[in-house]
Motif scaffolding. Structure first.
Motif, PDB file in Angstrom:
ATOM      1  N   LYS A 114       0.828  -1.200   0.000  1.00 23.34           N
ATOM      2  CA  LYS A 114       0.000   0.000   0.000  1.00 23.34           C
ATOM      3  C   LYS A 114       0.866   1.255   0.000  1.00 23.34           C
ATOM      4  CE  LYS A 114      -3.819   1.983   2.758  1.00 23.34           C
ATOM      5  NZ  LYS A 114      -4.627   1.739   3.981  1.00 23.34           N
ATOM      6  N   ILE A 115       0.649   2.104  -0.986  1.00 17.31           N
ATOM      7  CA  ILE A 115       1.474   3.297  -1.150  1.00 17.31           C
ATOM      8  C   ILE A 115       1.037   4.423  -0.223  1.00 17.31           C
ATOM      9  CG2 ILE A 115       2.084   5.135  -2.767  1.00 17.31           C
ATOM     10  CD1 ILE A 115       1.995   3.026  -5.010  1.00 17.31           C
ATOM     11  N   HIS A 116      -0.254   4.713  -0.200  1.00 17.86           N
ATOM     12  CA  HIS A 116      -0.764   5.874   0.538  1.00 17.86           C
ATOM     13  C   HIS A 116      -1.248   5.437   1.921  1.00 17.86           C
ATOM     14  CE1 HIS A 116      -1.301   6.725  -3.810  1.00 17.86           C
ATOM     15  NE2 HIS A 116      -0.728   7.860  -3.460  1.00 17.86           N
ATOM     16  N   LEU A 117      -0.647   5.975   2.960  1.00 16.38           N
ATOM     17  CA  LEU A 117      -0.960   5.567   4.326  1.00 16.38           C
ATOM     18  C   LEU A 117      -1.993   6.506   4.945  1.00 16.38           C
ATOM     19  CD1 LEU A 117       2.611   4.598   5.573  1.00 16.38           C
ATOM     20  CD2 LEU A 117       0.866   3.149   4.511  1.00 16.38           C
ATOM     21  N   PHE A 118      -2.896   5.926   5.707  1.00 23.94           N
ATOM     22  CA  PHE A 118      -4.069   6.629   6.236  1.00 23.94           C
ATOM     23  C   PHE A 118      -3.700   7.313   7.552  1.00 23.94           C
ATOM     24  CE2 PHE A 118      -8.572   6.252   8.026  1.00 23.94           C
ATOM     25  CZ  PHE A 118      -9.109   7.207   7.187  1.00 23.94           C
ATOM     26  N   ASP A 119      -3.286   8.572   7.475  1.00 21.61           N
ATOM     27  CA  ASP A 119      -2.948   9.384   8.651  1.00 21.61           C
ATOM     28  C   ASP A 119      -3.955  10.531   8.730  1.00 21.61           C
ATOM     29  OD1 ASP A 119      -0.776   7.719   8.885  1.00 21.61           O
ATOM     30  OD2 ASP A 119       0.738   9.275   8.659  1.00 21.61           O
ATOM     31  N   GLY A 136       5.174   2.632   3.773  1.00 24.46           N
ATOM     32  CA  GLY A 136       4.452   2.709   2.509  1.00 24.46           C
ATOM     33  C   GLY A 136       5.235   2.102   1.359  1.00 24.46           C
ATOM     34  N   GLY A 137       4.499   1.544   0.414  1.00 25.95           N
ATOM     35  CA  GLY A 137       5.129   1.022  -0.788  1.00 25.95           C
ATOM     36  C   GLY A 137       5.574   2.148  -1.703  1.00 25.95           C
ATOM     37  N   GLU A 138       6.389   1.806  -2.690  1.00 26.92           N
ATOM     38  CA  GLU A 138       6.926   2.814  -3.605  1.00 26.92           C
ATOM     39  C   GLU A 138       6.565   2.551  -5.057  1.00 26.92           C
ATOM     40  OE1 GLU A 138      11.105   2.979  -2.932  1.00 26.92           O
ATOM     41  OE2 GLU A 138      10.909   3.939  -0.952  1.00 26.92           O
ATOM     42  N   CYS A 139       6.002   1.376  -5.354  1.00 20.36           N
ATOM     43  CA  CYS A 139       5.746   1.011  -6.747  1.00 20.36           C
ATOM     44  C   CYS A 139       4.304   0.589  -6.955  1.00 20.36           C
ATOM     45  CB  CYS A 139       6.650  -0.146  -7.172  1.00 20.36           C
ATOM     46  SG  CYS A 139       8.399   0.254  -7.194  1.00 20.36           S
ATOM     47  N   ALA A 140       3.689   1.112  -8.019  1.00 18.23           N
ATOM     48  CA  ALA A 140       2.412   0.580  -8.482  1.00 18.23           C
ATOM     49  C   ALA A 140       2.689  -0.767  -9.153  1.00 18.23           C
ATOM     50  CB  ALA A 140       1.762   1.543  -9.455  1.00 18.23           C
ATOM     51  N   VAL A 141       1.707  -1.670  -9.101  1.00 15.29           N
ATOM     52  CA  VAL A 141       1.909  -3.016  -9.637  1.00 15.29           C
ATOM     53  C   VAL A 141       0.719  -3.412 -10.504  1.00 15.29           C
ATOM     54  CG1 VAL A 141       2.172  -5.463  -9.075  1.00 15.29           C
ATOM     55  CG2 VAL A 141       3.335  -3.728  -7.686  1.00 15.29           C
ATOM     56  N   LEU A 142       1.000  -3.704 -11.774  1.00 14.80           N
ATOM     57  CA  LEU A 142       0.002  -4.237 -12.693  1.00 14.80           C
ATOM     58  C   LEU A 142       0.196  -5.742 -12.747  1.00 14.80           C
ATOM     59  CD1 LEU A 142      -2.219  -3.429 -14.815  1.00 14.80           C
ATOM     60  CD2 LEU A 142      -0.387  -3.572 -16.520  1.00 14.80           C
ATOM     61  N   ALA A 143      -0.817  -6.500 -12.307  1.00 15.95           N
ATOM     62  CA  ALA A 143      -0.723  -7.959 -12.247  1.00 15.95           C
ATOM     63  C   ALA A 143      -1.220  -8.558 -13.556  1.00 15.95           C
ATOM     64  CB  ALA A 143      -1.530  -8.496 -11.072  1.00 15.95           C
ATOM     65  N   ALA A 144      -0.369  -9.308 -14.241  1.00 15.21           N
ATOM     66  CA  ALA A 144      -0.755 -10.002 -15.467  1.00 15.21           C
ATOM     67  C   ALA A 144      -1.370 -11.343 -15.075  1.00 15.21           C
ATOM     68  CB  ALA A 144       0.459 -10.204 -16.363  1.00 15.21           C
ATOM     69  N   THR A 145      -2.701 -11.387 -14.990  1.00 17.06           N
ATOM     70  CA  THR A 145      -3.403 -12.589 -14.544  1.00 17.06           C
ATOM     71  C   THR A 145      -4.031 -13.298 -15.738  1.00 17.06           C
ATOM     72  OG1 THR A 145      -5.659 -11.747 -14.238  1.00 17.06           O
ATOM     73  CG2 THR A 145      -4.040 -11.220 -12.517  1.00 17.06           C
ATOM     74  N   PRO A 146      -4.457 -14.557 -15.570  1.00 18.68           N
ATOM     75  CA  PRO A 146      -5.152 -15.255 -16.658  1.00 18.68           C
ATOM     76  C   PRO A 146      -6.489 -14.628 -17.010  1.00 18.68           C
ATOM     77  CG  PRO A 146      -4.404 -16.800 -14.960  1.00 18.68           C
ATOM     78  CD  PRO A 146      -4.237 -15.431 -14.406  1.00 18.68           C
TER      79      PRO A 146
END
Length: 280
Positions: A114-119, A136-146
């Motif tokens: 999760k990039i954006h933290l709820f403060d 917090g995470g630093e990268c967006a992730v596009l998942a290549a799923t079936p």
């Protein structure tokens, strides 16, 4: 395949990881038996615990986590794509709020922190400081799923439209924001945010949610939701645990983007600050 059934597992996760894990596995099996090809669980599937010391005592490194292992096994058993909406995992002296996307053969396709933290300080007196515990995470992730390319996000991320536009521009047909929205913010904004992200990007929005009064004292909104690329709500839950299921047609993505080609019309913007009249 163009048409498929998707399912959101709505939960009321407790302070007992074993009980939460058993419920998640049972719901995935139930959804698969009902024809789902993609099953998503909510944010913090494995544990909802506000006490930091208790949280650290119960969570594990990702490769030792029993919930990840159990959902990999049920994905393989049921031959479905399982999207573990998120769980807390150890990252050094802090914690990551991590999503895990699992293929029907049980292999991990993608993870996202999760990039954006709820403060925030809410008007009803609730105070949340996720950054005190989580990194917090630093990268967006596009998942290549079936099933389709899936843009992965978590809860508070849904308030940051640029993330979803990046996913859509990269080819995502499905956007996701599994959540543990507070009841107060959920009543005000949940549905409109989900529909807005779908409409803006001509994509399906699928978000499983936590709902009800939890053992650690918080109250979440529920209302797991499936929205089509035109902004129509195909299925929505209430506050109770259970399955929220819908049949989707991925061809609707192309049709929506053809009708309103906003992705193709995106232009860079240069911002200028106008001078006050007195200075002109």
């Amino acid at each position: 395949m163009s048409r498929l059934v998707v399912a959101c597992v709505q939960m009321r996760s407790s302070r007992d990881p074993a009980a939460n894990r058993a419920e998640a596995v049972a719901r995935v099996r139930e959804a698969a038996a009902a024809g789902a090809a993609y099953v998503q669980t909510p944010e913090m599937t494995a544990l909802l615990e506000r006490d930091k010391a208790a949280l650290f005592e119960k969570i594990r490194q990702p490769d030792e986590d029993e919930t990840i292992a159990a959902l990999r096994e049920v994905a393989r058993e049921a031959r479905v794509t399982v999207h573990l909406g998120s769980l807390a995992v150890r990252v050094g002296d802090k914690v990551a709020n991590r999503a895990v996307v699992i293929a029907p053969d049980g292999e991990i396709l993608a993870t996202y922190d999760k990039i954006h933290l709820f403060d925030v300080d809410l008007p009803n007196g609730e105070t949340w400081r996720e950054s005190a515990t989580y990194v917090g995470g630093e990268c967006a992730v596009l998942a290549a799923t079936p099933i389709a390319p899936i843009g992965v996000s978590i809860c508070y991320d849904v308030r940051f439209p640029y993330l979803y536009r990046a996913y859509a521009e990269a080819g995502a047909a499905i956007l996701t924001a599994p959540a543990a929205f507070t009841r107060q913010t959920g009543e005000a904004h949940w549905s409109v945010l989900q529909r807005a992200r779908a409409i803006e990007n001509g994509a399906f929005m699928i978000s499983a949610a936590q709902g009800g009064r939890h053992e650690d004292g918080r109250e979440t909104y529920g209302h797991s939701i499936v929205v089509d690329p035109w902004g129509r709500v195909l299925a929505e839950g209430d506050a109770e645990p259970g399955l929220v299921m819908a049949e989707i047609d991925l061809a609707e993505v192309g049709r929506a983007r053809g009708r309103i080609p906003s992705l193709a019309h995106t232009r860079p913007v240069r911002l200028e600050t106008a001078r006050p009249l007195a200075a002109q």
